[in-house]
Enzyme design. Structure first.
Site, PDB file in Angstrom:
ATOM      1  N   PRO A 152     -23.745  15.583  10.615  1.00  0.00           N
ATOM      2  CA  PRO A 152     -23.992  14.249  11.165  1.00  0.00           C
ATOM      3  C   PRO A 152     -22.902  13.787  12.123  1.00  0.00           C
ATOM      4  CG  PRO A 152     -23.150  14.071   8.926  1.00  0.00           C
ATOM      5  CD  PRO A 152     -23.328  15.539   9.202  1.00  0.00           C
ATOM      6  N   GLY A 153     -23.298  13.143  13.182  1.00  0.00           N
ATOM      7  CA  GLY A 153     -22.356  12.479  14.084  1.00  0.00           C
ATOM      8  C   GLY A 153     -22.681  10.992  14.094  1.00  0.00           C
ATOM      9  N   ARG A 157     -24.752   5.260  27.708  1.00  0.00           N
ATOM     10  CA  ARG A 157     -26.049   5.571  27.064  1.00  0.00           C
ATOM     11  C   ARG A 157     -27.230   4.776  27.635  1.00  0.00           C
ATOM     12  NH1 ARG A 157     -27.143   4.794  22.350  1.00  0.00           N
ATOM     13  NH2 ARG A 157     -28.245   6.719  21.918  1.00  0.00           N
ATOM     14  N   CYS A 193     -20.390   0.222  41.178  1.00  0.00           N
ATOM     15  CA  CYS A 193     -21.203   0.154  42.383  1.00  0.00           C
ATOM     16  C   CYS A 193     -22.414   1.061  42.322  1.00  0.00           C
ATOM     17  CB  CYS A 193     -20.346   0.497  43.590  1.00  0.00           C
ATOM     18  SG  CYS A 193     -19.458  -0.950  44.102  1.00  0.00           S
TER      19      CYS A 193
HETATM   20  N1  LLP Z   1     -25.128  19.443  15.486  1.00  0.00           N
HETATM   21  C1  LLP Z   1     -25.475  19.874  16.701  1.00  0.00           C
HETATM   22  C2  LLP Z   1     -25.663  21.311  16.903  1.00  0.00           C
HETATM   23  C3  LLP Z   1     -25.669  18.968  17.741  1.00  0.00           C
HETATM   24  O1  LLP Z   1     -26.043  19.419  18.938  1.00  0.00           O
HETATM   25  C4  LLP Z   1     -25.490  17.580  17.519  1.00  0.00           C
HETATM   26  C5  LLP Z   1     -25.683  16.619  18.587  1.00  0.00           C
HETATM   27  C6  LLP Z   1     -25.106  17.172  16.231  1.00  0.00           C
HETATM   28  C7  LLP Z   1     -24.936  18.127  15.235  1.00  0.00           C
HETATM   29  C8  LLP Z   1     -24.891  15.730  15.879  1.00  0.00           C
HETATM   30  O2  LLP Z   1     -26.062  15.004  16.002  1.00  0.00           O
HETATM   31  P1  LLP Z   1     -26.133  13.466  15.546  1.00  0.00           P
HETATM   32  O3  LLP Z   1     -26.037  13.423  14.038  1.00  0.00           O
HETATM   33  O4  LLP Z   1     -24.996  12.759  16.161  1.00  0.00           O
HETATM   34  O5  LLP Z   1     -27.422  12.989  16.076  1.00  0.00           O
HETATM   35  N2  LLP Z   1     -25.374  11.935  23.820  1.00  0.00           N
HETATM   36  C9  LLP Z   1     -26.563  11.646  23.026  1.00  0.00           C
HETATM   37  C10 LLP Z   1     -26.582  12.453  21.762  1.00  0.00           C
HETATM   38  C11 LLP Z   1     -26.495  13.930  21.978  1.00  0.00           C
HETATM   39  C12 LLP Z   1     -26.466  14.686  20.682  1.00  0.00           C
HETATM   40  C13 LLP Z   1     -26.239  16.125  20.915  1.00  0.00           C
HETATM   41  N3  LLP Z   1     -26.123  16.927  19.737  1.00  0.00           N
HETATM   42  C14 LLP Z   1     -26.611  10.158  22.750  1.00  0.00           C
HETATM   43  O6  LLP Z   1     -25.820   9.427  23.328  1.00  0.00           O
HETATM   44  O7  LLP Z   1     -27.446   9.686  21.997  1.00  0.00           O
END
Ligand code: LLP
Length: 488
Positions: free
Chosen positions: A345-346, A383, A415
């Protein structure tokens, strides 16, 4: 505060529409007539110590309302972070905009996952790409998290933050040999993404003189029903190995017994996922692959189901899946095969712990549209511009009683017309200098910030458990920029 309520997601996203990232499925507000507030004066900012204040919201019946968060709008009309007035913090810091986090909320979010994982052998691999603040990483490591890495520098940072490398996972479709060598030396799990990636991992193992624990990143071809930019587990994605190529990879691993040890299988479906049955469908496919892999004599005992759980960006109070819902949906499958579960999780660990705090520079209209112009922009938080993502916006203090409520686009000073933080937001016309926050800015905001227009990256602060405020990252300065050219 019930941590579980902080992980809710909008159930309203339909399967058939074209997805924008967490796009609000209701009609946009109509634009109301525009009038400048009479109280249109810039409040002088004084630098003073931030003192802990009791948030009236925490002592009222609001405690029992559905959506709870470290950021609460109290009955006095002020926004609080834990027990501190955001307005007071804003006036005391060196520079605006700035990111403001709640350290206790980070703890609560991790605890929610830990509680959910009870009874399973597991690793919570925090996805560093979501937020790479060193202080936050140290805190997450202290809470028992491992780390998910997508570059050699993320690995170096994880090591600097004290993460146990054997609880780290290196992901990516274009991992570089040098970075793989470091991963091999440190004993990090490596997810194999392609034929050439496997070749590079073998080469790295030889250079490092170490056998690498690998998982096969299988693309399960499950539609995560999210914005195409953050969907990764469907057939057309650039990530992972096609499941029909599985045998090729098993044979290749068998052919390199000195370099590779296959320990498990990985998938990552996408991000901002709001339905946990998507995870269950994928996990069911993945355990079938694990059965197949085991039947060929491999002793694999890790299932990595990736990250991707979404959050309630709309603050709509909708009941949405929690970490417990996510884990419960795969628990039986994991136990049935006696597997260790890795999750990555992120967003669901860090997004809701933070606001970008901005100051209103002014308010204007072009005749049809009203704009609140703030000091923050797409440079600090991209975002909305990049994915048309919705992040909730509100003022940090009560507007004057005669301030007109209107519909505004909240825009920055950069800009280009893509520079907006929110569109069609109903707000009381703010005074010059008023504080305005963009919520849920803990994930993919600072880590995706740029210095476009030479808006240098903002400082970061958090509210500690004892109610004090600490700086956790310095602001970037013009001098930092000039340093890149020194001696050239
Ligand atoms: N594991 C892998 C292999 C991933 O590619 C990602 C995120 C995560 C874990 C974590 O995912 P999460 O739990 O955070 O959803 N920039 C975009 C999000 C891109 C996520 C890419 N991969 C945004 O601002 O929403």
């Amino acid at each position: 505060m019930a941590a579980a309520t902080n992980f809710s997601h909008s159930p309203l996203i339909s399967k058939t529409r074209t997805y924008s990232l967490n796009h609000y499925p209701f009609p946009k507000n109509t634009i109301l007539p525009f009038k400048l507030s009479k109280s249109y004066s810039l409040k002088p900012l004084s630098l003073k110590a931030v003192i802990s204040q009791q948030n009236p919201a925490t002592t009222t019946t609001q405690e029992t309302t559905q959506f709870k968060h470290c950021f609460t709008k109290s009955q006095d009309g002020f926004l609080y972070c834990e027990n501190l007035k955001v307005q007071e913090i804003m006036e005391s810091v060196e520079r605006r905009p700035f990111y403001l986090y709640s350290k206790p909320q980070i703890t609560r979010n991790v605890e929610a996952y830990k509680d959910a994982l009870e009874g399973l052998s597991s690793i919570i691999g925090y996805a560093i790409k979501a937020n790479n603040n060193l202080k936050i990483l140290e805190h997450l490591r202290g809470l028992g998290c491992g780390a998910v890495l997508v570059s050699g520098n993320e690995l170096r940072l994880a090591l600097r933050a004290g993460f146990d490398p054997t609880r780290c996972i290196f992901n990516g479709n274009g991992k570089l040999l040098d970075d793989l060598v470091l991963a091999a030396q440190e004993g990090v799990f490596v997810n194999v993404d392609s034929e050439f990636d496997l070749e590079n991992i073998v080469a790295a193992a030889r250079i490092a003189g170490k056998k690498v624990n690998v998982l096969l990143r299988i693309n399960p071809d499950v539609d995560p029903q999210v914005h195409p930019y953050v969907a990764t587990g469907n057939k057309n994605s650039k990530f992972g190995i096609r499941n029909e190529k599985l045998q090729w990879f098993l044979d290749a691993v068998k052919a390199h017994p000195n370099e590779l040890k296959l320990v498990g299988a990985h998938c990552h479906l996408g991000s901002t996922i709001t339905k946990v049955d998507i995870f269950r469908d994928a996990a069911a496919l993945m355990v079938n692959y694990i059965d197949e892999i085991r039947s060929q004599g491999f002793e694999v005992d890790y299932l990595n189901i990736g990250g991707g759980l979404g959050i309630d960006y709309y603050h709509s109070g909708a009941i949405l899946p929690t970490p417990r819902d996510l884990i419960d949906t795969v628990r039986e499958l994991v136990l049935s095969r006696n597997l260790n579960l890795i999750i990555e999780p992120g967003r669901s660990l860090i997004a809701n712990t933070c606001c970008l705090v901005n100051r209103v520079t002014g308010v204007k209209t072009n005749g049809t549209k009203n704009f609140v112009v703030i000091d923050g922009s797409m440079a600090e938080l991209i975002r909305p511009s990049l994915y048309d993502a919705y992040q909730h916006i509100e003022l940090v203090s009560p507007a004057s009683p005669d301030a007109e409520v209107s519909t505004f686009d909240v825009v920055g000073p950069v800009c280009e017309s893509a520079d907006f933080l929110g569109k069609d937001r109903e707000l009381s016309t703010p005074a010059k200098g008023a504080g305005l926050v963009v919520h849920d800015a803990g994930a993919y905001c600072m880590s995706m910030a740029s210095t476009y227009n030479l808006k240098m990256r903002p400082p970061e602060y958090w509210v500690e458990e004892d109610g004090s405020v600490s700086k956790i990252r310095h602001a970037e300065t013009f001098e930092d920029h000039i340093r890149f050219f020194e001696g050239l």
